[in-house]
Design an enzyme around this catalytic site. Structure first.
Site, mmCIF file in Angstrom:
data_model
loop_
_atom_site.group_PDB
_atom_site.id
_atom_site.type_symbol
_atom_site.label_atom_id
_atom_site.label_comp_id
_atom_site.label_asym_id
_atom_site.label_seq_id
_atom_site.Cartn_x
_atom_site.Cartn_y
_atom_site.Cartn_z
ATOM 1 N N THR A 53 1.069 -1.589 0.184
ATOM 2 C CA THR A 53 0.333 0.327 0.088
ATOM 3 C C THR A 53 0.710 1.519 -0.054
ATOM 4 O OG1 THR A 53 -1.309 -1.359 1.040
ATOM 5 C CG2 THR A 53 -1.748 1.011 1.162
ATOM 6 N N THR A 129 1.694 -4.106 4.446
ATOM 7 C CA THR A 129 1.795 -4.483 6.286
ATOM 8 C C THR A 129 1.463 -5.910 6.078
ATOM 9 O OG1 THR A 129 -0.513 -3.485 6.120
ATOM 10 C CG2 THR A 129 1.410 -1.718 6.127
ATOM 11 N N ASP A 130 0.877 -6.940 5.777
ATOM 12 C CA ASP A 130 0.486 -7.481 6.232
ATOM 13 C C ASP A 130 1.155 -8.904 6.464
ATOM 14 O OD1 ASP A 130 -1.862 -7.432 5.292
ATOM 15 O OD2 ASP A 130 -3.579 -8.745 3.888
ATOM 16 N N LYS A 208 1.559 -7.886 13.459
ATOM 17 C CA LYS A 208 0.493 -6.710 13.227
ATOM 18 C C LYS A 208 0.128 -7.127 14.288
ATOM 19 C CE LYS A 208 -1.828 -5.407 8.756
ATOM 20 N NZ LYS A 208 -2.238 -5.475 7.455
#
Lengths: 407, 641
Positions: A53, A129-130, A208
């Site tokens: 992203t 980010t995952d 996360k």
């Protein structure tokens, strides 16, 4: 159909009587590009793009996300970056983070090695980010003793939205890479949901923790390394590896991917483990309950796996806390089967470390030595009392805190 | 040039080419919000958490930045949201993707779209409409267009409806000072419909009249929110040679005409300035301005602006606008000159909001002294044809201020700027932001388009409530006077009236008068507490069957109120309806007691008295007839004497 006022509407094909072309308006979806300025007095930073992203914009023609910004585009959309450093960028990959894997990890580690040799002052890696914490952990093992900061960054709100966290994360990460004294692999993401400060998390202790919050990354079982805000770094810990002037770094990308994580649940059947044995897996990381437990019916198959040379390590699905298999008889029984407690390594970290360790050796003692010797903070000797803080909403003192501070 | 609204006629507005349209925002009555499952609760300024955000402009679908977005970005605001955990979840905070669009909201919005005679879209596409002022934490509002090209009747013509959209409501501003803006989130995310009319209104009063029609139409569905802040109007105004200016946040319809009038003449005045600039030969290419740091020069003077500014550590700049002499004093709105347009831009964009934030050398009254202006003129080299604006502010804001002064002065060459302006209580308006264009819209990639199915159209279309004007026509056809029919067509009692009318045999004219007048009177005077709709209808039905007067029905309603419905029959049975004889006797004896009235007054007096004696049970028509006879017969008797 886009209409004059910018709205889009869907028209049923069977409702269209005729189409007349009245004019033409072509879309030029491009961030205004400006040449990134060079200032010899500023540090040189390399930004690697892997996708995700942060370094993406939407291609409305195809609906796809186009990854990676050129320096010119980055400067066009976040001109503040030029006040921080001289930036060069390189697109390594353009994948969503769930598609990162051993090839991309190795490639990234090697690219980092080359840039360090080239003399950069810091490295920023744009990443989805995952699985950013998987990559942060694996890079912590593949890139050892870096002389410069290696900062991973992403965003939880894409940069096509006005409230995106991308710009601030990028500024914070770039600042940390340029100016911080911490020469480790770190993740730099929002501290609170508010646009206030970013946190620098150690690559092996970060995870996360929310599917969509800006402040999704948390250091687990410890406190973050530092806060970063508006060109200022506030250290929270002082036991970190310091920046050096030399260009030495150990890049070790040996990696055996035949490892799996087994997330234990009550009544798990032995066939799960059988299937891993049958499919030639060489390592298993169990995320066990509580202090590190699985049920009795699994004992025979775990014993069988260990006897066949599969390396089995126990972690905890509580995420916080240590594996402690002496407290209950059952724990002792499981250890006797050959399952090795992996201290307070996070399950995902133990997974990538076991892959990396199996890349070095298949000798069980050697692997055990690698696994249980902390390399980059993945195992800590002690857990500070404030390493586990999940404030519960609703409690008066917590409510008072969040109403007073914009967090 | 400005003129008073009272002096204006329709043809005066025609002469300046006034065109006006409306954008009406009406919250609809759903249990939950549009894109999350938060409940819709009454407004409250109680909050239990705060978050801080900043906004950055993003590219539109066609690859453009929106001008408004870029302007807002210059303001560098810290935006604080006050959050109440009962009504706000992580969606409104923009920490969670949207949930599926609320189907109840879609149904209501489609119903109103159909009521407006709009053509429906086949698929509703959810768009993001950028708002960099921070009024929505995401930086954009999710909005979707449901219909286009509708109309409502207005006198002998139609007012066209350009479009109807369904969108989420924004925050309420608590304060905005310097670089700090605070929003309350208590209405954030509530579903609302935005109805946009064509600029078909040509006088200020027509705008208000159409606003009423649209408001009534929305209410016809019975599914819109009422109360303060549930409906808000934006008014679009232009005159010949001017351009569309949007005046935002008009919460009261009666305030609309004066706002429209003042905006029309603001544009007329700006067009006069445009002509004067052209006469002076000032064009985009010859426009010239310069600015000078006059902090040091002013420091030596005793000007109170300078003293205050310097005390706060501010710097002062003099901006010379070549050839602009006198233009800043042109009156644009009652009590305001063109200088106000410049001051507004400095206030909004450079965030210098302590007023006055500028002075100019053409200003009458409180400004610098002649001597001080002389010092400034000397420093800047301005001559007698130039205008000088002095502004003060912190080092970080002053450059923005200078640039805004120059930009606004230069914009005067084109006459009227496309702007969003804020309505002020005195009927004037102030600058809020540059009017956003289509570039602020881009598709919401978080949600798929929604197909408007045949099933939905059939289900909603077949249960469509009557439009107020259709209802009024039906009443008029049944013999009700126009005004009464109109009143009932928009009354909350219209459904109750209809079911009563279907069941009882009073004439529509009598029954409607009863609902709009007698019943209201009984309610207001507290005489029918706890009356249920069932009892009301049953009384009217039974009284009608027994040919009792509507007055008798009212009497019964008052008696049965609060008792169980078996009481109705007992009250009716025991009701002593005065016969003809009793009425005549009462009228006769009352007339004896009455003094000398002329016959009309006497009739009124006696009617009232006779009805009062029988507790209002006697039918009004009967009483009047009896009284008239009694008066006539007395006149006859005395004649014979």
């Amino acid at each position: 159909m886009k209409i004059h006022n910018g709205y889009n509407v869907g028209l049923g094909v069977d409702t269209i009587e005729s189409i007349t072309e009245l004019g033409r308006n072509e879309a030029h979806y491009k961030i205004p590009e400006k040449e990134f300025p060079f200032d010899p007095s500023k540090p040189n930073v390399k930004l690697f793009g892997t996708g995700g992203t942060i370094a993406s914009r939407l291609d409305y023609r195809t609906g796809a996300v186009i990854p990676a910004f050129s320096p010119g585009e980055l400067y066009g959309s976040v001109p503040e970056l030029a006040d921080i450093c001289n930036l060069k960028t390189e697109k390594l990959y353009g994948v969503f983070s769930e598609n990162m894997g051993p090839d991309q990890w190795k490639g990234t580690a090697e690219a980092i090695g080359e840039e360090i040799a080239n003399g950069v002052d810091g490295i920023v890696i744009g990443h989805g980010t995952d699985t950013m914490h998987h990559t942060a952990a694996v890079l912590s093992f593949m890139v050892q003793d870096s002389p410069v900061p290696i900062v991973m960054v992403g965003s939880q709100r894409s940069s096509d939205r006005p409230s995106s966290d991308a710009a601030i994360n990028l500024m914070n990460a770039t600042y940390a890479a340029s100016h911080s004294d911490i020469a480790e692999v770190m993740v730099c993401m929002f501290g609170p949901t508010s646009d206030q400060y970013g946190l620098l998390h150690r690559g092996t202790r970060v995870r996360k923790m929310h599917s969509s919050y800006r402040s999704t990354f948390r250091t687990i079982g410890d406190i973050p390394l530092a806060m970063v805000e508006n060109g200022k770094i506030t250290h929270l810990k002082n036991d970190y590896k310091k920046r050096r002037k030399d260009r030495k770094v150990n890049i070790n990308t040996a990696f055996d991917p035949r490892v799996s994580i087994v997330y234990y649940y009550p009544d798990m059947k032995p066939d799960i483990i059988e299937s891993l044995i049958d499919n030639g897996y060489k390592g298993i990381v169990i995320a066990g309950t509580g202090l590190g437990h699985v049920n009795k019916p699994l004992y025979p198959v775990l014993k069988k796996a260990c006897e066949q040379g599969i390396h089995i390590y126990m972690t905890v699905q509580t995420l916080w806390g240590y594996v402690q298999m002496f407290v209950y008889d059952t724990g002792r029984d499981i250890m006797e089967l050959g399952v090795i407690p992996a201290s307070n390594m996070l399950p995902e970290v133990a997974y990538v470390k076991l892959c990396w360790a199996l890349g070095q050796s298949h000798d069980s003692e050697e692997v055990k030595k690698i696994m249980l010797t902390p390399i980059a903070g993945e195992i800590t000797e002690r857990e500070p009392h404030n390493g586990y803080l999940i404030l519960q909403g609703g409690i008066p003192e917590v409510e008072e805190f969040i109403s007073r501070y914009k967090r | 040039m400005t003129r008073k609204m009272e002096e204006m006629t329709a043809s005066d507005y025609e002469a300046i080419g006034l065109r006006s349209g409306l954008e009406i925002h009406q919250q609809i009555d759903t249990e939950k919000k549009l894109f999350c499952r938060c409940p819709v609760l009454p407004y409250s300024d109680v909050y239990d958490a705060q978050i801080l955000r900043h906004m950055r402009p993003t590219l539109s679908e066609l690859g453009e930045y929106d001008g408004t977005a870029l302007m807002e970005f210059k303001t560098r605001k810290n935006i604080t949201y006050q959050i109440n955990s009962d009504t706000i979840c992580t969606y409104e905070m923009d920490d969670n993707p949207p949930f599926e669009l609320n189907p109840q909201a879609l149904d209501i919005a489609l119903e109103i779209t159909m009521l407006l005679n709009c053509k429906l879209v086949s698929e509703a596409h959810i768009l993001r409409k950028q708002y960099l002022d921070g009024s929505i934490p995401a930086g954009f509002q999710r909005t979707t267009l449901l219909g286009v090209d509708g109309w409502v009747p207005f006198g002998n013509r139609r007012i066209n409806i350009i479009q109807l959209g369904l969108e989420e409501d924004a925050c309420r501003e608590v304060s905005d000072s310097g670089h700090e803006r605070v929003y309350l989130t208590d209405r954030l995310g509530i579903p609302l419909i935005e109805t946009v009319t064509a600029p078909d209104m040509t006088t200020p009063h027509e705008v208000a009249q159409v606003a009423v029609i649209l408001s009534n139409l929305a209410r016809a569905s019975g599914k819109v929110r009422r109360g303060i802040g549930a409906a808000r109007q934006d008014v679009n105004v232009s005159v010949t040679g001017g351009c569309r200016v949007e005046i935002k946040g008009v919460s009261r319809i009666p305030a609309i005409p004066l706002l429209v009038h003042n905006e029309a003449f603001r544009q007329v005045s700006l067009l006069e300035i445009k002509r004067e600039l052209s006469r002076r030969g000032i064009t985009d290419s010859t426009f010239s301005s310069e600015y000078f740091d006059v902090t040091r020069e002013i420091a030596g003077t005793s000007s109170r602006y300078a003293v205050t500014a310097l005390k706060r550590g501010f710097e002062l700049r003099a901006v010379v606008l070549r050839g602009y002499r006198g233009l800043l004093s042109t009156v644009t709105q009652p009590g305001h000159t063109f200088a106000r347009e410049i001051s507004d831009r400095v206030r909004v964009v450079a965030c210098l909001d302590d007023l006055p934030n500028i002075v100019h050398d053409g200003e009458e009254g409180d400004s610098f002294s002649d001597n001080e202006w002389e010092i400034i003129r000397k420093k800047t080299g301005a001559d007698s044809e130039d205008a000088i604006v002095v502004v003060w502010g912190s080092a970080e804001d002053i450059e923005t201020a200078v640039s805004e002064i120059t930009l606004r002065a230069k914009d005067a060459i084109d006459g009227v700027c496309s702007e969003t302006r804020q309505s002020l209580p005195d009927g004037t308006n102030g600058f809020e932001r540059i009017l956003p264009g289509p570039n602020r819209m881009y598709p919401d990639t978080d949600l798929p388009p929604i197909v408007i199915t045949e099933e939905m159209i059939e289900r909603i279309g077949s249960a469509l409530p009557e439009r107020p004007w259709e209802r009024a026509e039906r009443y008029v056809a049944a013999g009700v006077p126009n005004e009464t029919a109109r009143q009932m067509s928009i009354s909350d009692m219209r459904f109750l009236y209809d079911s009563a009318a279907a069941k009882c045999n009073y004439s529509p004219r009598v029954l409607m008068h009863f609902f709009l007048s007698t019943l209201q009177h009984l309610k207001k005077s507290g005489r029918i507490p706890g009356l249920t709709e069932e009892s009301l209808i049953e009384v009217l039905e039974k009284a009608g069957k027994q040919n009792l007067s509507i007055e008798a029905a009212a009497f019964i309603i008052e008696r049965v109120c609060g008792y169980d419905r078996t009481g109705i029959d007992i009250v009716i049975k025991n009701l002593k309806i005065p016969g003809r004889k009793e009425l005549e006797d009462a009228a006769g004896s009352l007339m004896e007691a009455a003094g000398n009235f002329d016959s009309l007054l006497l009739e009124q007096y006696l009617t009232g008295k006779v009805r009062g004696r029988f507790n209002g049970i006697a039918g009004g028509k009967d009483v009047i007839e009896v009284v008239r006879n009694v008066i006539l017969s007395r006149a006859g008797n005395s004649g014979r004497r």
